[in-house]
Write an enzyme that holds these catalytic residues in place. Structure first.
Site, PDB file in Angstrom:
ATOM      1  N   LYS A  15      -5.862  22.075  56.350  1.00 46.38           N
ATOM      2  CA  LYS A  15      -6.726  21.565  55.280  1.00 46.38           C
ATOM      3  C   LYS A  15      -6.938  20.056  55.417  1.00 46.38           C
ATOM      4  O   LYS A  15      -7.993  19.535  55.073  1.00 46.38           O
ATOM      5  CB  LYS A  15      -6.160  21.924  53.905  1.00 46.38           C
ATOM      6  CG  LYS A  15      -6.223  23.429  53.634  1.00 46.38           C
ATOM      7  CD  LYS A  15      -6.086  23.785  52.168  1.00 46.38           C
ATOM      8  CE  LYS A  15      -6.271  25.297  51.985  1.00 46.38           C
ATOM      9  NZ  LYS A  15      -6.052  25.748  50.618  1.00 46.38           N
TER      10      LYS A  15
ATOM     11  N   LYS B 116      -9.192  34.420  59.993  1.00 45.01           N
ATOM     12  CA  LYS B 116      -8.986  35.275  58.822  1.00 45.01           C
ATOM     13  C   LYS B 116     -10.167  35.190  57.856  1.00 45.01           C
ATOM     14  O   LYS B 116     -10.835  34.156  57.763  1.00 45.01           O
ATOM     15  CB  LYS B 116      -7.654  34.959  58.125  1.00 45.01           C
ATOM     16  CG  LYS B 116      -7.653  33.711  57.290  1.00 45.01           C
ATOM     17  CD  LYS B 116      -6.461  33.720  56.312  1.00 45.01           C
ATOM     18  CE  LYS B 116      -6.687  32.643  55.267  1.00 45.01           C
ATOM     19  NZ  LYS B 116      -5.981  32.781  54.042  1.00 45.01           N
TER      20      LYS B 116
ATOM     21  N   LYS C 185     -11.890  32.544  51.576  1.00 37.29           N
ATOM     22  CA  LYS C 185     -12.781  32.086  50.508  1.00 37.29           C
ATOM     23  C   LYS C 185     -13.521  30.832  50.916  1.00 37.29           C
ATOM     24  O   LYS C 185     -14.610  30.569  50.441  1.00 37.29           O
ATOM     25  CB  LYS C 185     -11.936  31.716  49.281  1.00 37.29           C
ATOM     26  CG  LYS C 185     -11.520  32.857  48.440  1.00 37.29           C
ATOM     27  CD  LYS C 185     -10.880  32.300  47.176  1.00 37.29           C
ATOM     28  CE  LYS C 185      -9.580  32.996  46.916  1.00 37.29           C
ATOM     29  NZ  LYS C 185      -8.478  32.137  46.554  1.00 37.29           N
TER      30      LYS C 185
HETATM   31  P1  ATP Z   1      -8.592  29.864  51.099  1.00 37.61           P
HETATM   32  O1  ATP Z   1      -9.616  30.303  52.059  1.00 37.61           O
HETATM   33  O2  ATP Z   1      -9.116  28.939  50.039  1.00 37.61           O
HETATM   34  O3  ATP Z   1      -7.301  29.415  51.733  1.00 37.61           O
HETATM   35  P2  ATP Z   1      -7.845  32.588  50.696  1.00 37.61           P
HETATM   36  O4  ATP Z   1      -9.059  33.403  50.770  1.00 37.61           O
HETATM   37  O5  ATP Z   1      -6.969  32.520  51.892  1.00 37.61           O
HETATM   38  O6  ATP Z   1      -8.223  31.140  50.224  1.00 37.61           O
HETATM   39  P3  ATP Z   1      -5.719  32.640  48.761  1.00 37.61           P
HETATM   40  O7  ATP Z   1      -5.947  32.327  47.351  1.00 37.61           O
HETATM   41  O8  ATP Z   1      -5.131  31.562  49.612  1.00 37.61           O
HETATM   42  O9  ATP Z   1      -7.060  33.125  49.457  1.00 37.61           O
HETATM   43  O10 ATP Z   1      -4.837  33.935  48.916  1.00 37.61           O
HETATM   44  C1  ATP Z   1      -4.565  34.912  47.934  1.00 37.61           C
HETATM   45  C2  ATP Z   1      -3.779  36.048  48.536  1.00 37.61           C
HETATM   46  O11 ATP Z   1      -4.612  36.783  49.423  1.00 37.61           O
HETATM   47  C3  ATP Z   1      -2.570  35.610  49.350  1.00 37.61           C
HETATM   48  O12 ATP Z   1      -1.504  36.522  49.136  1.00 37.61           O
HETATM   49  C4  ATP Z   1      -3.054  35.688  50.776  1.00 37.61           C
HETATM   50  O13 ATP Z   1      -2.011  35.900  51.682  1.00 37.61           O
HETATM   51  C5  ATP Z   1      -4.010  36.869  50.694  1.00 37.61           C
HETATM   52  N1  ATP Z   1      -5.073  36.751  51.679  1.00 37.61           N
HETATM   53  C6  ATP Z   1      -5.987  35.766  51.762  1.00 37.61           C
HETATM   54  N2  ATP Z   1      -6.831  35.981  52.781  1.00 37.61           N
HETATM   55  C7  ATP Z   1      -6.419  37.121  53.369  1.00 37.61           C
HETATM   56  C8  ATP Z   1      -6.869  37.875  54.484  1.00 37.61           C
HETATM   57  N3  ATP Z   1      -7.917  37.498  55.211  1.00 37.61           N
HETATM   58  N4  ATP Z   1      -6.227  39.011  54.812  1.00 37.61           N
HETATM   59  C9  ATP Z   1      -5.186  39.418  54.081  1.00 37.61           C
HETATM   60  N5  ATP Z   1      -4.680  38.771  53.013  1.00 37.61           N
HETATM   61  C10 ATP Z   1      -5.292  37.630  52.664  1.00 37.61           C
END
Ligand code: ATP
Ligand code: LTN
Length: 336
Positions: free
Chosen positions: A113, A195, A198
């Site tokens: 980040k 991955k 968001k």
């Molecule tokens: P950002 O992109 O802002 O880091 P994010 O989409 O990774 O956000 P988080 O709020 O960080 O989402 O994660 C919420 C939950 O979803 C966590 O338990 C994380 O491990 C899970 N998660 C996020 N992205 C994935 C993914 N691509 N596959 C599986 N689990 C995920």
């Protein structure tokens, strides 16, 4: 016998996507009755990068409704918003005083980040994993169900808990990350090596839980594929094929063997509509419940208030133990 506790959280930093659902919430729902669960909307984490206050409020409400719409039940879960429980930031400060800088400097998510934020990188972003440790340890959970990307943060949380116990006496249960091998990492639709996230600038990289059937079909139609015949799991040269099959497996409820046998001889033109249908069928009941809840803001607000009170009661107990252990002078009790 008391059920073991779990704690987990999601940031209201964007719209929830299929990775969040298949990697996290779906598993929380499936296991909820076996545990005493605390699921938090970590809004104080969402402000560690530049954000829009109006959107934050809306997404916080929306995520609360989505937790319920996805099937989390209040008889098994306390669902609450982090900023409604002041103990989180107080404990984070106390933990910051016992966490060596170099433990926090090692965090991969911070390094990633920081690349993006450049000169704007805040102290808050740096101490984010310390706040996460406080989130978890306030509730003394045995398990922290998360996706693979969170393993390092949970390790740090365990290190902080051990250090606190060593210095100030046994105070915290040492929690364990609970990571499922399958579906732990759902990948981007536009790049099977990254991955689904968001914060990816491309909308086509992910499917939102509230996407319309049309949008879902379009995104799957555009999803990156390859030109190899047949569709197979586990080929390192074919990350997109593996990811799309995994999504199909998890949304259809079929086993890996069944999916492998069903899709081995298919072309993408045959597989993609099948996958889109499977995703749409999974999301349809969630979207219906979400719309129902969204139309009752007063009811949602009341649930939020009740749940925050439950969380506060548990968190405050732990925090009081911490204050006592660290030697803060109390205004309660005797003067000796
Ligand atoms: P950002 O992109 O802002 O880091 P994010 O989409 O990774 O956000 P988080 O709020 O960080 O989402 O994660 C919420 C939950 O979803 C966590 O338990 C994380 O491990 C899970 N998660 C996020 N992205 C994935 C993914 N691509 N596959 C599986 N689990 C995920
Ligand atoms: N850092 C996590 C979100 C998060 C969390 C938590 C997860 C904040 N506090 C406590 C589990 C437990 C993320 O980015 N997914």
């Amino acid at each position: 016998m008391a059920k073991p506790r779990t704690f987990s959280g999601i940031q209201p930093s964007g719209e929830l996507h299929l990775g969040n659902y298949l990697g996290a919430i779906k598993n929380w729902v499936a296991d909820q009755e076996h545990y005493e669960n605390f699921f938090c909307i970590v809004d104080q984490h969402a402000v560690t990068v530049p954000q829009d206050p109006k959107l934050l409020r809306e997404r916080t409400r929306s995520l609360f409704a989505l937790y319920l719409a996805c099937g989390l039940k209040l008889e098994y879960c306390v669902l609450f918003v982090q900023s409604h429980v002041p103990a989180h930031t107080e404990l984070a400060w106390l933990f910051a005083t016992i966490t060596p800088m170099n433990w926090a400097e090692r965090m991969i998510q911070y390094k990633e980040k920081k690349e993006k934020q450049g000169e704007e990188t805040s102290v808050g972003l740096f101490s984010y994993p310390i706040l996460q440790a406080a989130d978890i340890l306030l509730y003394q959970p045995k398990y922290v169900p998360v996706g693979e990307d969170q393993r390092q943060h949970i390790e740090l949380c365990r290190d902080i808990a051990r250090r606190f116990n060593d210095r100030f006496g046994q105070t915290f249960v040492i929690p364990e990350a609970f990571i499922r091998p399958q579906g732990a990492r759902i990948m981007s639709l536009t790049d099977g090596t990254r991955k689904m996230s968001k914060s990816d600038p491309s909308e086509f990289s992910r499917i939102h839980l509230l996407d319309s059937p049309d949008a879902i079909r379009k995104k799957i139609q555009k999803a990156k594929t390859d030109s190899i015949r047949g569709i197979t799991f586990d080929d390192p040269a074919r990350p997109e094929a593996h990811n799309l099959l995994t999504i199909y497996m998890l949304t259809s409820g079929k086993s890996k063997e069944e999916v492998a046998a069903e899709c081995a001889g298919m072309g993408w033109a045959q597989f993609k509509p099948l996958l889109a249908d499977s995703i749409i069928a999974t999301l349809e009941p969630i979207q219906k419940r979400y719309q129902e809840l969204w139309s009752e803001p007063g009811y949602l607000h009341e649930l939020m208030r009740e749940n925050a009170a439950k969380a506060r009661a548990v968190a405050e107990q732990t925090l009081q133990k911490v204050r006592d252990a660290m030697g803060f002078l109390s205004l309660e009790g005797s003067l000796t």
